[in-house]
Write an enzyme that holds these catalytic residues in place. Structure first.
Site, PDB file in Angstrom:
ATOM      1  N   CYS A  87      45.922 -23.835  18.000  1.00  0.00           N
ATOM      2  CA  CYS A  87      44.912 -24.894  18.166  1.00  0.00           C
ATOM      3  C   CYS A  87      45.502 -26.158  18.776  1.00  0.00           C
ATOM      4  O   CYS A  87      44.764 -27.087  19.119  1.00  0.00           O
ATOM      5  CB  CYS A  87      44.267 -25.191  16.830  1.00  0.00           C
ATOM      6  SG  CYS A  87      43.457 -23.722  16.233  1.00  0.00           S
ATOM      7  N   HIS A 375      35.069 -26.236  17.216  1.00  0.00           N
ATOM      8  CA  HIS A 375      36.506 -26.095  17.454  1.00  0.00           C
ATOM      9  C   HIS A 375      36.808 -24.866  18.291  1.00  0.00           C
ATOM     10  O   HIS A 375      37.183 -23.820  17.766  1.00  0.00           O
ATOM     11  CB  HIS A 375      37.219 -26.047  16.091  1.00  0.00           C
ATOM     12  CG  HIS A 375      38.680 -25.729  16.171  1.00  0.00           C
ATOM     13  ND1 HIS A 375      39.493 -26.184  17.181  1.00  0.00           N
ATOM     14  CD2 HIS A 375      39.478 -25.002  15.330  1.00  0.00           C
ATOM     15  CE1 HIS A 375      40.725 -25.740  16.986  1.00  0.00           C
ATOM     16  NE2 HIS A 375      40.743 -25.016  15.874  1.00  0.00           N
ATOM     17  N   CYS A 406      46.488 -29.638  13.793  1.00  0.00           N
ATOM     18  CA  CYS A 406      47.236 -28.583  13.109  1.00  0.00           C
ATOM     19  C   CYS A 406      47.089 -27.285  13.904  1.00  0.00           C
ATOM     20  O   CYS A 406      46.204 -27.166  14.744  1.00  0.00           O
ATOM     21  CB  CYS A 406      46.702 -28.387  11.695  1.00  0.00           C
ATOM     22  SG  CYS A 406      44.975 -27.876  11.678  1.00  0.00           S
TER      23      CYS A 406
HETATM   24  C1  LIG Z   1      43.680 -21.680  14.620  1.00  0.00           C
HETATM   25  C2  LIG Z   1      44.630 -22.812  14.529  1.00  0.00           C
HETATM   26  O1  LIG Z   1      45.659 -22.798  15.211  1.00  0.00           O
HETATM   27  C3  LIG Z   1      44.417 -23.951  13.605  1.00  0.00           C
HETATM   28  C4  LIG Z   1      43.008 -24.166  13.119  1.00  0.00           C
HETATM   29  O2  LIG Z   1      42.275 -24.944  13.645  1.00  0.00           O
HETATM   30  S1  LIG Z   1      42.534 -23.217  11.828  1.00  0.00           S
HETATM   31  C5  LIG Z   1      40.759 -23.147  11.994  1.00  0.00           C
HETATM   32  C6  LIG Z   1      40.378 -22.103  12.970  1.00  0.00           C
HETATM   33  N1  LIG Z   1      38.946 -21.810  12.833  1.00  0.00           N
HETATM   34  C7  LIG Z   1      38.509 -20.962  11.932  1.00  0.00           C
HETATM   35  O3  LIG Z   1      39.251 -20.382  11.153  1.00  0.00           O
HETATM   36  C8  LIG Z   1      37.020 -20.778  11.886  1.00  0.00           C
HETATM   37  C9  LIG Z   1      36.534 -21.108  10.517  1.00  0.00           C
HETATM   38  N2  LIG Z   1      35.085 -20.847  10.403  1.00  0.00           N
HETATM   39  C10 LIG Z   1      34.608 -19.615  10.192  1.00  0.00           C
HETATM   40  O4  LIG Z   1      35.317 -18.612  10.117  1.00  0.00           O
HETATM   41  C11 LIG Z   1      33.105 -19.485  10.024  1.00  0.00           C
HETATM   42  O5  LIG Z   1      32.471 -20.593  10.625  1.00  0.00           O
HETATM   43  C12 LIG Z   1      32.740 -19.421   8.516  1.00  0.00           C
HETATM   44  C13 LIG Z   1      33.269 -18.092   7.923  1.00  0.00           C
HETATM   45  C14 LIG Z   1      33.277 -20.587   7.725  1.00  0.00           C
HETATM   46  C15 LIG Z   1      31.203 -19.451   8.368  1.00  0.00           C
HETATM   47  O6  LIG Z   1      30.681 -18.440   9.151  1.00  0.00           O
HETATM   48  P1  LIG Z   1      29.120 -18.086   9.058  1.00  0.00           P
HETATM   49  O7  LIG Z   1      28.762 -17.704   7.661  1.00  0.00           O
HETATM   50  O8  LIG Z   1      28.820 -17.132  10.168  1.00  0.00           O
HETATM   51  O9  LIG Z   1      28.503 -19.532   9.372  1.00  0.00           O
HETATM   52  P2  LIG Z   1      27.045 -19.951   9.701  1.00  0.00           P
HETATM   53  O10 LIG Z   1      26.153 -18.752   9.863  1.00  0.00           O
HETATM   54  O11 LIG Z   1      27.076 -20.952  10.780  1.00  0.00           O
HETATM   55  O12 LIG Z   1      26.637 -20.728   8.392  1.00  0.00           O
HETATM   56  C16 LIG Z   1      26.317 -20.044   7.183  1.00  0.00           C
HETATM   57  C17 LIG Z   1      25.133 -20.759   6.547  1.00  0.00           C
HETATM   58  O13 LIG Z   1      25.526 -22.089   6.227  1.00  0.00           O
HETATM   59  C18 LIG Z   1      24.610 -23.013   6.782  1.00  0.00           C
HETATM   60  N3  LIG Z   1      25.329 -24.220   7.144  1.00  0.00           N
HETATM   61  C19 LIG Z   1      26.490 -24.301   7.848  1.00  0.00           C
HETATM   62  N4  LIG Z   1      26.832 -25.591   7.972  1.00  0.00           N
HETATM   63  C20 LIG Z   1      25.888 -26.325   7.354  1.00  0.00           C
HETATM   64  C21 LIG Z   1      25.704 -27.707   7.147  1.00  0.00           C
HETATM   65  N5  LIG Z   1      26.556 -28.616   7.611  1.00  0.00           N
HETATM   66  N6  LIG Z   1      24.615 -28.103   6.450  1.00  0.00           N
HETATM   67  C22 LIG Z   1      23.731 -27.225   5.965  1.00  0.00           C
HETATM   68  N7  LIG Z   1      23.863 -25.886   6.134  1.00  0.00           N
HETATM   69  C23 LIG Z   1      24.922 -25.455   6.819  1.00  0.00           C
HETATM   70  C24 LIG Z   1      24.060 -22.301   8.004  1.00  0.00           C
HETATM   71  O14 LIG Z   1      22.799 -22.818   8.385  1.00  0.00           O
HETATM   72  C25 LIG Z   1      23.950 -20.889   7.506  1.00  0.00           C
HETATM   73  O15 LIG Z   1      22.772 -20.791   6.732  1.00  0.00           O
HETATM   74  P3  LIG Z   1      21.835 -19.486   6.854  1.00  0.00           P
HETATM   75  O16 LIG Z   1      22.724 -18.337   6.400  1.00  0.00           O
HETATM   76  O17 LIG Z   1      20.700 -19.799   5.934  1.00  0.00           O
HETATM   77  O18 LIG Z   1      21.482 -19.380   8.296  1.00  0.00           O
END
Ligand SMILES: CC(=O)CC(=O)SCCNC(=O)CCNC(=O)[C@H](O)C(C)(C)COP(=O)(O)OP(=O)(O)OC[C@H]1O[C@@H](n2cnc3c(N)ncnc32)[C@H](O)[C@@H]1OP(=O)(O)O
Length: 420
Positions: A87, A375, A406
């Protein structure tokens, strides 16, 4: 003290709107999504060098920087190479370019892209060896072997965004770190809510207008939510630790799956003079790259880099007017800040013996961060840098910013910027 033998500047660049995973930008790949960014930036000035990166591997290319430049039909005499540091990819592109300024390289275009909607599906080494051997000698047998592939012959290189060695997702690792640092669900949700409110306000006030190009499919970031609230965030179920009853990371306080591409400029004085007159820029004073063992926290390297960078210049938290901290997870921002607030921890882990004072939270991510904006791994550093430049440009000369990103692999990059 000077990191570079010459003055280095970071100038605000351009990016695409960031799309939700599986959403409006899902049919692009990292090259095609970067082409409009490269073209729009090259319309402003032709760089002497391009450094770009994308984290998710793609079997169709290796040097993505050059492919983007050629697909954009820009001057083929401009060299381009690629970097990858998870990242921190486009932060690293910026640092690499800064070190290459001089001798005819005055203006460089740096950035990165990710289409997380389309992680490629590959074959295991054994399956691809079987097939490539056959393809060289017996095409019919190769086709038969291709048709006979079993599920275990396939590899998803980014399986749930997992670390290669541990096989655990970034979220699994961060959940563990959050528990170790006693980061509460309430604090994570509060940071996430702030991120959304600020990103939405940034869009509504026009802050992003000259940082983001419009695409036919999307004109504005798709992730920031106007409809979120503390209550809605609190109601979400844990996304990673779903069974212990102790999980605190949710879809709401984690950065979402995102598609996007972003670039910015790294230049010396001669290069800055080639950009349009109203382009905001800051001096890149110095940077630090840190690496830690997984057991220290996969996303905790910034807390090693920040004290070293501040101590090198005798700076305290209060001397930093703006903190642009990549929000892989709200918990990761909170855990890294918790670590750098502890003098004993800093001393034992980094060898830095300094009192940095009290961390000033209201200077962090004033226009939203990755939890709200999204991201797309390779693009995040360049987005952070451009956003920082634009924000600090409106502050008095001498104002300082820290940008912190990070990265998987226990690494992290941090830059110190100053308004000239
Ligand atoms: C990689 C590097 O080098 C360093 C780094 O940066 S590490 C980070 C790298 N990135 C990651 O690891 C990604 C992390 N995120 C994920 O894996 C996924 O987003 C997650 C597993 C956390 C969620 O995935 P998901 O379940 O498919 O999300 P999503 O469908 O958008 O949201 C689930 C529910 O929460 C709700 N929701 C999400 N955010 C919300 C918010 N802010 N307010 C209200 N509701 C929210 C959505 O509306 C959804 O509701 P429904 O099921 O009713 O539709």
């Amino acid at each position: 003290m000077h990191r570079f033998p010459h003055t280095v500047f970071v100038a605000a660049g351009l990016r695409t709107p960031f799309g939700r995973g599986g959403g409006a930008l899902a049919n692009y790949d990292a090259i095609s999504l970067s082409v409009p960014v490269a073209q729009a930036m090259a319309d402003r000035a032709e760089p002497d060098l391009v450094v770009w990166g994308s984290v998710i591997p793609n079997i169709g290319w290796s040097n993505i920087a050059r492919e983007i430049w050629l697909d954009a039909k820009l001057n083929p005499n401009v060299p381009a190479f690629s970097v990858v540091l998870a990242c921190s990819t486009s932060m690293t592109a910026a640092f690499a370019a800064a070190g290459m300024l001089g001798s005819g390289v005055d203006l460089t275009m740096v950035g990165g892209a990710e289409v997380m909607s389309r992680p490629p599906i590959a074959l295991t080494s054994a399956a691809s060896r079987r097939l490539t051997e056959l393809f060289g000698h017996d095409s019919a047998a190769a086709l038969a072997a291709l048709r006979a592939l079993e599920p275990e012959d396939y590899v998803l290189p980014i399986r749930g965004w997992a670390n290669r060695i541990t096989g655990r997702t970034m979220g699994d690792h961060m959940e563990e770190t959050a528990k170790e640092w006693h980061i509460s669900r309430e604090a994570q949700d509060a940071l996430a809510l702030r991120s959304h409110q600020r990103a939405v306000a940034g869009w509504d006030s026009g802050f992003f207008d000259d940082l983001v190009i419009k695409l036919p499919e999307l004109e504005r970031d798709a992730n920031p939510r106007v409809d979120t609230s503390a209550e809605k965030l609190a109601a979400l179920k844990p996304a990673f630790d779903r069974t212990s009853g102790q999980g605190t990371l949710t879809a709401g306080n984690s950065s979402p799956i995102t598609d996007g591409s972003a670039g910015c400029w790294i230049a010396n004085e001669a290069g800055i003079a080639r950009l349009p007159a109203n382009t905001p820029y800051l001096r890149l004073v110095d940077y630090e790259i840190a690496a830690v063992d997984h057991n220290e926290g996969l996303l905790m390297a910034p807390s090693y880099a920040i004290p070293r960078l501040l101590a090198r210049y005798g700076l305290r938290f209060d001397d930093i007017d703006l903190w642009e901290i990549h929000e892989a997870f709200a918990a990761q921002v909170l855990a890294n800040v918790a670590a750098i607030e502890r003098d004993d921890w800093i001393r034992s882990k980094t060898g830095v013996d300094a009192d940095f004072g009290t961390f000033v939270w209201d200077r962090v991510n004033p226009n939203g961060g990755s939890v709200a904006i999204g991201h797309p791994f390779g693009a995040t550093g360049a987005r952070d840098l451009s956003q920082t430049v634009k924000e600090l440009w409106s502050r008095p000369a001498g104002s300082r910013a820290i940008v912190s990103v990070c990265a998987d692999g226990g690494q992290g990059t941090v830059a110190l910027l100053e308004r000239v």
